[in-house]
Write an enzyme that holds these catalytic residues in place. Structure first.
Site, short mmCIF file in Angstrom:
data_model
loop_
_atom_site.label_atom_id
_atom_site.label_comp_id
_atom_site.label_asym_id
_atom_site.label_seq_id
_atom_site.Cartn_x
_atom_site.Cartn_y
_atom_site.Cartn_z
CG ASN A 197 -0.73 -6.97 -1.15
OD1 ASN A 197 -1.34 -7.60 -2.01
ND2 ASN A 197 -1.20 -6.81 0.07
CG HIS B 135 -9.88 -5.76 1.24
ND1 HIS B 135 -9.99 -6.92 1.96
CD2 HIS B 135 -8.58 -5.39 1.30
CE1 HIS B 135 -8.79 -7.24 2.44
NE2 HIS B 135 -7.92 -6.33 2.05
CD GLU C 261 -2.87 -1.16 2.39
OE1 GLU C 261 -2.75 -0.30 3.26
OE2 GLU C 261 -3.76 -2.03 2.40
CD GLU D 99 -4.47 -7.84 2.00
OE1 GLU D 99 -5.35 -7.10 2.49
OE2 GLU D 99 -3.26 -7.61 2.10
CG ASP E 61 -12.58 -8.97 2.60
OD1 ASP E 61 -12.48 -8.08 1.74
OD2 ASP E 61 -12.28 -8.80 3.80
C1 XIL Z 1 -5.98 -5.94 8.58
C2 XIL Z 1 -6.27 -7.09 9.50
O1 XIL Z 1 -7.13 -8.00 8.88
C3 XIL Z 1 -6.86 -6.58 10.79
O2 XIL Z 1 -7.00 -7.64 11.73
C4 XIL Z 1 -5.97 -5.50 11.36
O3 XIL Z 1 -6.60 -4.96 12.51
C5 XIL Z 1 -5.72 -4.40 10.35
O4 XIL Z 1 -5.18 -4.98 9.18
N1 XIL Z 1 -4.81 -4.45 3.86
C6 XIL Z 1 -3.78 -5.20 4.34
C7 XIL Z 1 -3.97 -6.00 5.56
O5 XIL Z 1 -2.74 -5.29 3.69
O6 XIL Z 1 -2.80 -6.11 6.32
C8 XIL Z 1 -5.08 -5.49 6.41
O7 XIL Z 1 -5.31 -6.42 7.45
C9 XIL Z 1 -6.33 -5.27 5.59
C10 XIL Z 1 -6.08 -4.27 4.51
#
Ligand code: XIL
Length: 698
Positions: free
Chosen positions: A560, A596, A519, A625, A627
């Protein structure tokens, strides 16, 4: 004459807002002086985010390697770095990798300076080495479980001390859009705010009455309010912060008070009030509050699996609550958590289906008449209840040489249903990401203090079930320990590289795939502000990858990010970043798309196009990631999104993996929006069946 402009943050993107530190006695005269001094809140020294002026100002050496980095490394001589030093700890000949995410043979990188010598923080040592778990408080089986050694380390990084308190309230900070004209619209201010002292057991009342010099009602809100405090609305445009601190609150803490302009709420001024809590001369005057028991949610578990339930006593006076389970199941043990004496861990193995209601009492350590009661409901189901029809996702994925995975909730083996969680995850997936257990704040909370146990256990579990581990994440702007945020910008390169090297040295043999940088881009495609950007400029990304390659020559290294799966300035910015990294010879193997999204996602064509753009750069694509937020009624729409994204991935030859960010809604960072493929009681949702179906197709 006040000096209004105390600090601008260095910017590498078109700033949406400007921040200006204001002088202490903010008011009309200050605002005018700001304008008179030419304090231009809209100026930035950053570079625009468009491709013609790519935001990297570092001159390049003829071979395409950086001529110098923004910060000379501490090589122990104080003279900065030699020109092109060899990496002392990288092997002469990198071994040929094996496995599905292996990388081709490469020569060692000669562009890096040596790691800091002596090290900037103490290297991990025997005191950091986890030990075998000593008490029955895990559900894990099939691998040796470890725990961190208790280490008494004083956290010397508490933000505020007596000196800061005595210095009086800090300068207010103005946060305004770049086009804000302070002569036309003067910012609000809060008169009569100062640092305050209160004795434990007494009540603090802080009256907050902001004013707008142009008239109108200035808004206000607070941050950092301690538990038990209230923020009363006096219904006359003012508010009162009310707090009665107790023994554990003794010390100095910050309360952040914001006020917003009545005409333009984007014009905000922030004050940091320090609250100092002292012990009264007679501590017995402090009210003894009744204890509490931390909410233990209803659980669903499986017959024959160990169940562990951590029950935490909470006492606002800071004493240890005496916890008792009135009706423990046969054979149950109850032990104290070695790292937190407030927690007692109940462990038992249910031998029949049914419902257990475990009654817990917590008594106050000073006055047994003060107590709390809670009931924990545990639903025990037979193993058959959790059987899934059809083939397991990993069987289907293995058959097509594909990776299907999830991110593991940290320390799942110490959660009540950890055995069930591990069983399903081990059956369904062939790759696992480290959701939080390899983030910097988890691994290295204080300088020279390493907490490896969570990550070690996850790696050991994954290997015992034959899953690949995906390391997440080495360099990120957040989830950093406080001490790292407070390092000098000039030392950031050293700290970053030391961190990468230490983590990779420990895990390189076991973790073949890493999110090296996470990020680093903003929505507009420019660079995200971070301590790394501040310390090294945009070159930090390249430096991080080079260090990762040096420390783990065989690992697959990816960049990422989120919101890069469809057309837009961020995806364009990503492409520019990748092209620049490649032009510099940065060791980069792929891109992770977080994804996400929500159940109305329909930009599959754009996703396919963006995957293609990455593939055309000869890079691999990973869905890292996934979801998909939804509601119970829309689970079919959610399933379509899961299936659609999987299809796009399977149709792109360079797309290697699809990992969801967790797999059960019980342990999701967006749990309220039920974004995963199993519900919170481990029942597969339509999304699961959709993945199963699609993986089984050609
Ligand atoms: C999130 C986790 O899922 C949470 O448990 C934590 O509190 C915050 O981070 N992008 C990412 C992840 O790269 O590391 C993040 O994970 C979600 C967004």
């Amino acid at each position: 004459m006040l000096v209004p402009v105390l600090a601008y943050r260095r910017r590498y993107l078109l700033a949406a807002r400007s921040r200006t530190r204001l002088a202490p006695s903010l008011g009309l005269s200050f605002v005018l002086s700001l304008a008179a001094c030419g304090g231009d809140t809209s100026s930035t020294d950053g570079e625009p985010a468009d491709s013609d002026t790519a935001p990297s100002g570092t001159p390049r050496a003829p071979d395409g390697m950086p001529a110098s980095t923004s910060t000379p490394m501490n090589d122990g001589t104080g003279n900065g770095a030699p020109d092109v030093p060899a990496i002392t700890d990288s092997p002469e000949t990198p071994a040929t990798p094996a496995g599905p995410v292996g990388t081709p043979e490469r020569p060692p990188d000669t562009a890096l300076t040596p790691l800091p010598a002596p090290p900037l923080t103490p290297a991990p040592d025997a005191r950091d080495e986890p030990r075998p778990l000593t008490e029955p408080r895990s559900t894990a089986s099939g691998f040796p479980v470890v725990e961190n050694r208790p280490r008494s380390i004083e956290d010397t990084f508490s933000e505020f001390g007596e000196a800061e308190f005595a210095a009086g309230i800090g300068e207010p900070v103005l946060d305004a859009p770049p086009d804000h004209d302070p002569r036309r619209n003067r910012p609000p201010y809060i008169p009569d705010l100062d640092n305050v002292t209160v004795f434990a057991g007494s009540t603090l009342e802080l009256h907050i009455a902001p004013l707008d010099p142009d008239g109108g009602v200035a808004g206000q809100w607070i941050e950092g309010s301690p538990p038990g405090s209230i923020y009363l609305d006096n219904l006359d445009t003012t508010r009162t912060f009310v707090w009665r601190p107790l023994e554990p609150d003794v010390g100095i803490r910050a309360l952040t008070v914001h006020t917003a302009d009545s005409e333009d709420p984007e014009v905000r001024v922030t004050y940091t009030v320090l609250i100092r809590v002292l012990m009264p001369a007679d501590p017995s005057t402090i009210e003894n509050r009744p204890p509490g028991i931390d909410l233990v949610e209803p659980q669903t578990v499986r017959v024959g699996d160990p169940v562990v339930i951590g029950i935490k006593g909470t006492d606002l006076n800071g004493t240890l609550t005496e916890l008792e389970v009135l009706n423990p199941p046969p054979g149950a043990t109850l032990v104290t958590h070695p790292e937190d004496p407030r927690i007692r861990v109940l462990r038992f193995v249910p031998d029949a289906p049914g419902t257990l209601d475990l009654d817990v009492v917590g008594r106050d350590a000073r006055d047994p008449e003060l107590f709390a009661e809670k009931t924990i409901r545990v639903t025990v189901r037979s193993p058959g209840h959790f059987a899934r029809e059809g083939a397991r996702l990993r069987e289907l994925a293995d058959a097509r040489d594909f990776l299907i995975g999830f991110a593991a909730a940290p320390d799942f083996d110490t959660r009540p249903d950890g055995a069930l969680y591990a069983a399903i995850a081990g059956e369904e997936f062939n790759i696992v990401s480290t959701e939080n257990s390899m983030k910097w704040d988890t691994l290295n909370p204080l300088p020279g203090v390493y907490r490896w146990a969570s990550a070690d256990n996850l790696v050991a579990w994954a290997h015992s079930r034959d899953l690949i581990v995906h390391g997440h994440t080495l360099v990120w702007y957040t989830q950093l320990p406080a001490w790292v945020k407070r390092t000098e910008p000039a030392m950031r390169e050293g700290h970053m590289r030391e961190h990468i090297d230490r983590v990779l040295t420990r895990y390189a043999d076991d973790v073949p795939l890493w999110d090296v940088v996470n990020e680093s881009l903003e929505a507009d495609g420019g660079y995200r502000d971070s301590i790394w950007l501040e310390g090294m400029g945009p070159d930090y990304i390249e430096i991080a990858f080079r260090q990762a390659r040096a420390s783990a020559p065989e690992a697959t290294l990816i960049y990422n990010d989120y919101d890069i799966g469809w057309a837009g300035p961020k995806a364009d910015g990503l492409l520019r970043l990748l092209e620049r990294l490649q032009a510099n010879g940065t060791p980069l193997d792929g891109v992770g798309f977080q994804l996400h999204v929500s159940d109305d996602f329909d930009r599959f064509d754009e996703l396919a196009e963006n995957f293609r753009r990455i593939a055309l750069l000869d890079l691999d694509v990973y869905v890292t990631e996934l979801d998909v937020t939804t509601s119970v009624e829309a689970e079919n729409a959610q399933a379509e999104v899961y299936e659609g994204i999987l299809s796009v991935c399977l149709e792109e030859p360079r797309c290697k993996a699809l990992q969801s960010w967790g797999f059960t809604d019980r342990y999701s960072w967006r749990a309220e929006d039920t974004p995963l493929m199993f519900d919170r009681d481990y029942t597969p949702k339509p999304a699961y069946r959709a993945l199963q179906r699609r993986l089984g197709e050609n």
